[in-house]
Write a protein that holds these residues in place. Structure first.
Motif, PDB file in Angstrom:
ATOM      1  N   ILE A 196      -0.454  -8.041  10.125  1.00  0.00           N
ATOM      2  CA  ILE A 196       0.603  -7.191   9.575  1.00  0.00           C
ATOM      3  C   ILE A 196       1.558  -6.751  10.682  1.00  0.00           C
ATOM      4  O   ILE A 196       1.185  -6.010  11.591  1.00  0.00           O
ATOM      5  N   LEU A 197       2.792  -7.282  10.612  1.00  0.00           N
ATOM      6  CA  LEU A 197       3.760  -7.054  11.676  1.00  0.00           C
ATOM      7  C   LEU A 197       4.919  -6.171  11.219  1.00  0.00           C
ATOM      8  O   LEU A 197       5.571  -5.531  12.021  1.00  0.00           O
ATOM      9  N   HIS A 198       5.166  -6.189   9.912  1.00  0.00           N
ATOM     10  CA  HIS A 198       6.417  -5.634   9.396  1.00  0.00           C
ATOM     11  C   HIS A 198       6.120  -5.136   7.993  1.00  0.00           C
ATOM     12  O   HIS A 198       5.125  -5.547   7.368  1.00  0.00           O
ATOM     13  N   GLN A 199       6.979  -4.322   7.436  1.00  0.00           N
ATOM     14  CA  GLN A 199       6.719  -3.860   6.071  1.00  0.00           C
ATOM     15  C   GLN A 199       6.747  -5.018   5.059  1.00  0.00           C
ATOM     16  O   GLN A 199       6.205  -4.891   3.963  1.00  0.00           O
ATOM     17  N   ALA A 200       7.333  -6.142   5.453  1.00  0.00           N
ATOM     18  CA  ALA A 200       7.292  -7.314   4.574  1.00  0.00           C
ATOM     19  C   ALA A 200       5.849  -7.727   4.301  1.00  0.00           C
ATOM     20  O   ALA A 200       5.507  -8.158   3.198  1.00  0.00           O
ATOM     21  N   ASP A 201       4.993  -7.586   5.321  1.00  0.00           N
ATOM     22  CA  ASP A 201       3.588  -7.952   5.146  1.00  0.00           C
ATOM     23  C   ASP A 201       2.876  -6.984   4.206  1.00  0.00           C
ATOM     24  O   ASP A 201       1.977  -7.372   3.469  1.00  0.00           O
ATOM     25  N   ARG A 248      -3.454   1.229  13.301  1.00  0.00           N
ATOM     26  CA  ARG A 248      -2.042   1.257  13.701  1.00  0.00           C
ATOM     27  C   ARG A 248      -1.259   1.924  12.574  1.00  0.00           C
ATOM     28  O   ARG A 248      -1.426   1.577  11.409  1.00  0.00           O
ATOM     29  N   THR A 262      -2.007  -9.229  24.058  1.00  0.00           N
ATOM     30  CA  THR A 262      -2.139  -8.899  22.641  1.00  0.00           C
ATOM     31  C   THR A 262      -3.372  -9.567  22.054  1.00  0.00           C
ATOM     32  O   THR A 262      -4.182  -8.949  21.365  1.00  0.00           O
ATOM     33  N   LYS A 263      -3.520 -10.849  22.370  1.00  0.00           N
ATOM     34  CA  LYS A 263      -4.592 -11.611  21.731  1.00  0.00           C
ATOM     35  C   LYS A 263      -5.975 -11.180  22.229  1.00  0.00           C
ATOM     36  O   LYS A 263      -6.944 -11.216  21.477  1.00  0.00           O
ATOM     37  N   ALA A 316      -4.468  -7.788  12.098  1.00  0.00           N
ATOM     38  CA  ALA A 316      -3.486  -8.103  13.130  1.00  0.00           C
ATOM     39  C   ALA A 316      -2.300  -8.865  12.550  1.00  0.00           C
ATOM     40  O   ALA A 316      -1.250  -8.968  13.176  1.00  0.00           O
TER      41      ALA A 316
END
Lengths: 595, 537
Positions: free
Chosen positions: A349-354, A295, A253-254, A347
């Motif tokens: 942003i993982l979830h809709q929380a972000d 994404r 990933t990184k 990078a």
């Protein structure tokens, strides 16, 4: 949090505004950055000698803001001076994509590689320095000091593809390292850089491996020895036109985040971004890199509005999110859904929380409606051991003793040897990586802290009367965490006389407050049902013989030994131990039995 | 002595074996006003002042002080006054003998007088040389120095100012400041100090004796008796203020009784990736013995304790729809935590890295009490409901120690769980919370924290320092942390925290944290710090 220094004049030019320091500080605050320093306000000669800089603290997950280019870009987008660019790959003019083949041997040491070619780049001194600095910052942060990912950059016109990424015994790898004149092999290189203050710390990443990772061109010219150093042959200069970036890694990933970040920050200075074809069939990692496509994520309008307390339409949310670099397309079939394109720069942003948080930032945290959640009904309750501890604390202070708060971590000898106590090996929790010998274990007794406090205050008028109610910890293999805390009470008195009756009297007072009656030893042993406490002379090497007593209680028919009090043994006072000049008496008990 | 005196009658001021107070009273009987410099010339100034103050405080005398300068003879001058000046002694010896060998002069008048005196006597033309001897010139001379010193000795001054200056230069006189007192009888003058008592006693109360008793005047300029007091530590006093605030808001205290925690509870369950810098050796204390934690499992003892604490809350606020208790599945929790890190889960793409169970089971000294909040929130998933929890306890960081950093400090932490919480609600709550500490202007800065989203740093305006200070951290726990616990998606949780040391240092003006926490604190300082009263600035 990383701090990035940028040229103040250049940044204000990029933002198309001359900010006052206060205005710029406010902009940073709103966006979630922190202006650490504006060097034009400094009085240090070294700051005033060079053009003014802004030192900006960047949140640890914003890899896209670790250089001037990223800070300027994100703030311009936030200020609606521009939209975030869309990055895309261009096929090479030759029609032939450059390849890099990964050999299976690299699986032993550093199996992954990615990369990109930046065509017709224009470097200036500032851009070049920023390019190098960004690599440093990425190495430090996301790449965890090059262990997970490391970057090599090369003047493509000095080398010739196709390239190979191999792993070979160090003696077989020979090249002139960057900015050196001497050719050396892998083993010699390790010796050469052993004492180097910049590179020395990276050597252990590969030093003891039988094979070292190495990248070659088609003429067997070494490009780099990741993660240590590039070769001098292919080094980039201000005149370099075409840049090959190779990135080796342990983390899939990184490695791509690093690639995308470098591209997003510096492709603006190049004419085109060309892909690199990675050939790595043995681990199914063959692919064209980098992937620059955004994404696609889905976020719920309801959720965003609920958490922010706003009532925004999908279009309004889209406008807000655009300022954060996100592109929103309302879903045609479901009004409650937003289709969000997350660019390669984000990078984090993982979830809709972000995404929800980005709406809140764009709207302004401090402008959000502040509605108190008054639905919650709750009944307060203290933790029983804290309530008990507070009773003992207040009674001790009311009896004329002073509360102290020494540290919980201490050295092994303070806790054991200095008190003539033996460590059976299964008692004290030991630290693996303390920075000083002061901290070796978690204390198992409150006495060392009390005695050290008395030592620090030994020039004050006698007697000194101190107490502490706090936790000690013991190894306990029956527990999930393999240890447990125990709440203790301890007091110590130093005076011209021993103070033995004083600690005894304090114990009596505390017991009275805890509803434990004094009974004699004979009564305690004779009558199982008689609740109360008694003391028995005990032979304990911490104390002077004949002047120590074990404290026993009977609670609900159960007998407990809860502690000991006495006059400290003369060996404890020695200068090489607690260094005390007057006699000291102490008492220490475990409070848990009174719960 | 009159009955009922508990304390002693004041001891008369003694000086040079004289009862000064009595002497002053005796003299005033016949002479008023009297001058301290004339009437008590040999008594040191501080003694006479002590005696006069004692009498004046009883209104027995009144006095006025006057500053003057006085010339006093040095030791050498005293000798000159007694025996004459060196030159006079030389002349007189030569005159008496008629002729003295120069080398014998020292034997006759002493070396010092010979050395200084022969030159001056020569210069004054009192004597002259005759071969190897001195012979007198004058039959009679005037010893001016001695005459001047006599005047000084008698009048404490000299009419010829220039000559006085010269004497001073010759170190024969010293000018000192003296205070003289002009003393007159006061309204309550009597020939002796009446017997005084220091305190009211039971005896006096029994009759009417107190009415005629002469009480010793109280010294209202001095401190009262030292209380030999015990004291609570200032940090613990601030802790108590925070506890009161939390209790008033219905918070339940969390069971923080373990310094050692596993990577699972301290990091992984909070969605802190295993490569996060906080998990570096530089930041976290790892444990070498015992070696490794067990996987998360039930802890009946702590459960029972919290159950008892939440009894009344459940009794009073039990909702009819939401009483079903769904037992926790620790194995599922473990796997879900792994999944959300490694592969993404619960609508999160996750961090996508190879997650290690060994790393997760490493034991650490807890770096924050949020490790305990995590445990408490997982417990809440059995019966998701609105709840409030707090803790104030010690946490550990592998810091290099300096004036603002210690390897240990106390974290104050609050957690609020409820359905439909908004970010603005957290701000509102924090405004109220910090208002109780006297901080009324707050602003919130977007920040990054791996387990909260949104995350906000709390800034308060410090009126004393006139600048914004970061006073705490807050946020809403991430779905990636809450959903693997089994909490429903719409149950949202606020978290906020601050250190106990920072507000304490601000409150008590402490610059160095080592003076506050640890064995280097000053016991006197601990005893003398006032109560906290956070609401008072």
């Amino acid at each position: 949090m990383p701090t990035i220094a940028v040229d103040k004049a250049a940044l204000y030019r990029a933002l198309e505004k001359e900010y006052t320091t206060e205005e710029f500080d406010q902009l940073c605050f709103d966006f979630g950055l922190e202006l650490d320093e504006d060097t034009s306000q400094s009085t240090k000669p070294e700051d005033l000698a060079q053009p003014a800089q802004l030192k900006i603290e960047i949140p640890a997950n914003r890899y896209d803001m670790l250089c001037f280019e990223g800070i300027a870009l994100n703030l311009r987008v936030f200020l609606q001076k521009q939209k975030l660019p869309k990055w895309s790959l261009t096929s090479p003019a030759s029609g032939k994509v450059e390849t890099l083949t990964i050999k299976e041997e690299t699986m032993q040491i550093r199996p992954l590689c990615s990369g990109v070619i930046l065509r017709n780049i224009t470097f200036t001194k500032e851009r070049y320095e920023s390019f190098i600095a960004l690599q440093d910052k990425l190495h430090q942060n996301l790449a965890r000091q090059r262990t997970l990912v490391s970057i090599g950059t090369h003047d493509l016109d000095t080398i010739k593809g196709p390239f190979t990424y191999e792993a070979l015994p160090p003696e077989q790898i020979e090249f002139i390292p960057l900015n050196q004149t001497q050719k050396m092999n892998g083993k010699q290189l390790m010796e050469f850089y052993e004492k180097d203050k910049n590179l020395g710390k990276f050597l252990p990443i590969i030093r003891d491996s039988p094979v070292y990772p190495v990248i070659y061109d088609s003429n067997r010219t070494v490009l780099s020895l990741p993660p240590i150093i590039n070769s001098n042959h292919s080094k980039i200069t201000l005149d370099t036109k075409n840049v090959l970036i190779e990135i080796t890694a342990l983390d899939k990933t990184k490695v791509e985040i690093v690639n995308q970040t470098l591209v997003a920050m510096f492709a603006g200075y190049a004419e085109s971004i060309e892909p690199l074809r990675i050939v790595s069939p043995h681990n199914n990692e063959s692919r064209d890199v980098p992937d620059l496509s955004p994404r696609e994520m889905v976020a719920e309008v309801d959720y965003i509005n609920q958490v922010t307390g706003l009532d925004k339409s999908p279009a309004e949310l889209g406008t807000l999110l655009e300022r954060m670099g996100l592109t929103v397309t309302p879903d045609t079939s479901d009004k409650n859904l937003l289709n969000v394109s997350v660019p390669i720069t984000r990078a984090d942003i993982l979830h809709q929380a972000d995404i929800m948080e980005d709406v809140a930032i764009a709207y302004g945290f401090n402008k959000l409606p502040r509605v108190y959640p008054n639905k919650t009904a709750a009944v307060a309750a203290p933790l029983p051991i804290n309530k008990l501890g507070d009773i003992v604390r207040v009674e001790s202070a009311a009896s004329g003793w002073t509360e102290v708060m020494p540290l919980i971590l201490c050295s092994h000898e303070e806790n054991f040897e200095w008190l003539n106590r033996k460590d059976n090996g299964g008692t004290a929790v030991r630290l693996a990586n303390p920075k000083t010998a002061e901290y070796q274990i978690v204390r198992t007794s409150l006495l060392p802290g009390l005695l050290k406090t008395i030592n620090s205050n030994r020039h004050q008028p006698l007697p000194l009367k101190v107490f502490e109610v706090s936790d000690v910890a013991f190894i306990d293999l029956t527990k999930e965490r393999k240890s447990r805390n125990e709440r203790h009470f301890a007091a110590a008195i130093m005076g011209k006389t021993s103070g033995f009756e004083q600690v005894h009297g304090l114990l009596d007072r505390i017991m009275l407050m805890l509803r434990s009656a004094f009974i004699t030893r004979e009564q305690g042993l004779a009558n199982e049902a008689l609740a109360g406490y008694w003391i028995e002379e005990v032979d304990d090497p911490t104390f002077l013989k004949g002047h120590a007593a074990s404290i026993k209680v009977n609670i609900g028919g159960k007998h407990h030994v809860i502690g000991v009090f006495g006059i400290l043994h003369p060996s404890v006072y020695k200068p090489q131990r607690f260094d005390l000049q007057y006699p000291v008496s102490t008492v220490e008990i475990n409070l848990e039995v009174f719960l | 002595m009159a009955g009922g005196t508990r304390g002693p009658v004041p001891v008369p001021v003694q000086s040079q074996d004289r009862n000064l107070t009595q002497d002053v009273l005796d003299l005033l009987d016949t002479k008023s006003p009297l001058q301290s410099s004339e009437d008590f010339p040999s008594i040191p100034q501080k003694d006479i002042k002590g005696a006069l103050d004692r009498l004046a405080s009883r209104s027995m005398v009144e006095y006025v002080a006057k500053d003057t300068e006085e010339a006093v003879l040095s030791e050498e001058a005293q000798t000159i006054l007694a025996n004459g000046s060196h030159e006079f002694r030389v002349w007189s010896a030569v005159k008496d003998a008629g002729k003295i060998l120069i080398k014998d002069l020292g034997n006759v008048v002493g070396t010092e007088a010979a050395n200084v005196g022969q030159g001056n006597a020569f210069k004054n033309k009192w004597i002259k040389k005759d071969g190897d001897s001195f012979i007198p010139i004058k039959d009679d001379v005037k010893d001016t120095t001695r005459d001047q010193l006599r005047e000084v000795s008698e009048t404490k001054s000299l009419s010829d100012a220039k000559a006085l200056k010269e004497l001073k230069k010759r170190k024969l006189v010293v000018l000192t400041k003296v205070i003289t007192y002009t003393v007159t009888k006061g309204p309550k003058y009597a020939k002796e100090i009446p017997v005084e008592v220091t305190d009211l006693t039971a005896d006096m109360l029994a009759g009417d004796k107190w009415e005629t008793t002469n009480f010793k005047p109280y010294n209202f300029n001095a401190l009262g008796a030292s209380q030999d007091a015990g004291a609570l530590h200032p940090l613990m006093k601030v802790r108590q203020e925070f506890r009161t605030i939390f209790f008033n808001q219905g918070f339940v205290e969390m069971p923080t009784g373990h310094f050692v925690d596993s990577g699972f509870w301290n990091f992984d369950a909070l969605f802190v990736p295993q490569q996060h810098p906080a998990r570096d050796m530089q930041d976290t204390f790892f444990i070498s013995d015992p070696p490794k934690a067990d996987k998360p499992r039930a802890d009946p003892e702590t459960e029972a304790q919290l159950d008892a604490m939440e009894d009344s809350s459940k009794r009073l606020f039990a909702s009819s729809q939401n009483t079903e208790v769904k037992p926790r599945d620790y194995e599922k929790y473990w796997k879900d935590v792994q999944a959300v890190h490694q592969d993404g889960a619960f609508s999160s793409i996750g961090y996508r890295y190879p997650w290690s169970a060994d790393e997760c089971l490493r034991l650490v000294l807890r770096t924050h009490t949020t490790a305990v909040s995590t445990w408490v929130l997982h417990r809440l998933a059995e019966n998701p409901r609105p709840a409030r929890y707090f803790s104030i306890d010690r946490v550990f960081r592998n810091e290099t120690v300096d004036a603002t950093h210690l390897a240990e400090f106390h974290q104050v932490e609050g957690v609020i769980a409820d359905f439909g919480l908004t970010l603005g609600g957290l701000m509102k709550f924090l405004e109220d919370f910090f208002a109780k500490m006297g901080l009324h202007d707050l602003r919130f800065k977007p920040a990054y924290n791996p387990y909260t989203e949104p995350s906000m740093e709390i800034f308060g305006f410090h009126k004393g320092l006139k600048r914004w200070l970061e006073i705490g951290n807050s946020g809403m726990f991430r779905p990636e942390m809450l959903e693997p616990m089994g909490l429903p998606k719409d149950l949202r949780v606020y978290g906020f925290g601050l250190s106990l040391e920072r507000p304490t240092m601000m409150k008590y003006g402490v610059d160095n944290i080592r003076e506050l926490l640890g064995h280097k604190s000053d016991l006197k300082w601990i005893r003398e710090q006032p109560a906290v009263r956070l609401e008072k600035e």
